[in-house]
Design a protein around this motif. Structure first.
Motif, PDB file in Angstrom:
ATOM      1  N   GLN A  20       0.857  -1.348  -0.032  1.00  0.00           N
ATOM      2  CA  GLN A  20       0.100   0.018  -0.012  1.00  0.00           C
ATOM      3  C   GLN A  20       0.787   1.327  -0.002  1.00  0.00           C
ATOM      4  O   GLN A  20       1.652   1.244   0.852  1.00  0.00           O
ATOM      5  CB  GLN A  20      -0.732   0.085   1.204  1.00  0.00           C
TER       6      GLN A  20
ATOM      7  N   LYS B  27       0.635   5.321  -0.362  1.00  0.00           N
ATOM      8  CA  LYS B  27      -0.600   6.464  -0.300  1.00  0.00           C
ATOM      9  C   LYS B  27       0.249   7.721  -0.586  1.00  0.00           C
ATOM     10  O   LYS B  27       1.014   8.131   0.279  1.00  0.00           O
ATOM     11  CB  LYS B  27      -1.346   6.556   0.558  1.00  0.00           C
TER      12      LYS B  27
ATOM     13  N   GLU C 100       0.054  11.847  -0.545  1.00  0.00           N
ATOM     14  CA  GLU C 100      -0.563  12.867  -0.458  1.00  0.00           C
ATOM     15  C   GLU C 100       0.243  14.293  -0.497  1.00  0.00           C
ATOM     16  O   GLU C 100       1.414  14.135  -0.959  1.00  0.00           O
ATOM     17  CB  GLU C 100      -0.997  13.105   1.039  1.00  0.00           C
TER      18      GLU C 100
ATOM     19  N   ASP D  49       2.868   7.505   2.664  1.00  0.00           N
ATOM     20  CA  ASP D  49       2.409   6.328   3.702  1.00  0.00           C
ATOM     21  C   ASP D  49       2.794   5.171   2.825  1.00  0.00           C
ATOM     22  O   ASP D  49       2.371   4.655   1.674  1.00  0.00           O
ATOM     23  CB  ASP D  49       1.179   6.464   4.093  1.00  0.00           C
TER      24      ASP D  49
ATOM     25  N   GLU E 114       5.872   6.397   7.449  1.00  0.00           N
ATOM     26  CA  GLU E 114       4.966   7.496   7.358  1.00  0.00           C
ATOM     27  C   GLU E 114       6.186   8.715   7.304  1.00  0.00           C
ATOM     28  O   GLU E 114       6.754   8.827   8.076  1.00  0.00           O
ATOM     29  CB  GLU E 114       3.998   7.552   8.313  1.00  0.00           C
TER      30      GLU E 114
ATOM     31  N   PRO F 161       0.335  14.619  -5.880  1.00  0.00           N
ATOM     32  CA  PRO F 161      -0.045  12.982  -5.477  1.00  0.00           C
ATOM     33  C   PRO F 161      -0.487  12.282  -6.795  1.00  0.00           C
ATOM     34  O   PRO F 161      -0.416  11.113  -6.843  1.00  0.00           O
ATOM     35  CB  PRO F 161      -1.131  12.930  -4.385  1.00  0.00           C
TER      36      PRO F 161
ATOM     37  N   CYS G 204       9.628   4.592  -5.600  1.00  0.00           N
ATOM     38  CA  CYS G 204       8.619   5.523  -5.640  1.00  0.00           C
ATOM     39  C   CYS G 204       9.236   6.514  -6.389  1.00  0.00           C
ATOM     40  O   CYS G 204      10.251   7.279  -6.023  1.00  0.00           O
ATOM     41  CB  CYS G 204       8.094   5.859  -4.321  1.00  0.00           C
TER      42      CYS G 204
END
Length: 161
Positions: free
Chosen positions: A28, A30, A32, A37, A52, A61, A75
């Motif tokens: 996962q 995420k 923002e 995260d 985090e 994002p 990432c």
């Protein structure tokens, strides 16, 4: 639960973070505006990892991406304001034991004005050429055919005197 080991580097329009988790599952990620995260289960011991991050600056994002491989999760965070250097990854100046700089990919891009492709475009291109999760390119030792082993006892050095 423990944080995953990660390394990062900065480019003109993006920031890259590689989470070094082998055989990650239940991934996962995420994105923002000012936070990342990351959560997964990985490794032989199937350890649950969670990172985090309050980011140094804002990102887009919707334009940020990630790519999972068998060895890590890369990432690509698209900067909201391209051309602004990030002196560190996080807003907080504290040193994190699990986070390091990826010096193999670090580049002083502020002085470099002629990048042909943006880093983000290169990342997208790399992701497209890699294919799916199991579609990694062949990294075999091709080109090694025809090489002979040499035994130093078989050949005598000529006398130079």
């Amino acid at each position: 639960m423990q944080p995953a080991t990660a390394k990062w580097y900065d480019r003109r329009d993006s920031v890259f973070i590689e989470f070094l988790v082998e055989d990650s599952k239940d991934l996962q990620v995420k994105f923002e505006k000012s936070k990342l995260d990351f959560c997964c289960v990985g490794g032989i011991e199937t350890i649950k990892h969670h990172n985090e991050l309050d980011l140094f600056d804002s990102i887009d994002p919707n334009a940020s991406k990630h790519k999972r491989t068998d060895r890590s999760v890369l990432c690509c965070l698209k900067k909201a304001e391209a051309g602004r250097a990030w002196p560190r990854l996080t807003k907080d100046k504290a040193k994190f034991q699990w986070l390091g700089v990826d010096f193999n990919n670090w580049k002083d891009w502020e002085d470099d004005s002629d990048e042909d492709l943006s880093s983000f475009d290169k990342f997208s291109e790399m992701m497209n050429t890699m294919g799916g999760e199991d579609g990694m390119p062949d990294l075999g030792m091709g080109g090694m055919e025809g090489l002979e082993e040499h035994d130093s006892d078989d050949e005598k050095m000529p006398d130079l005197e």
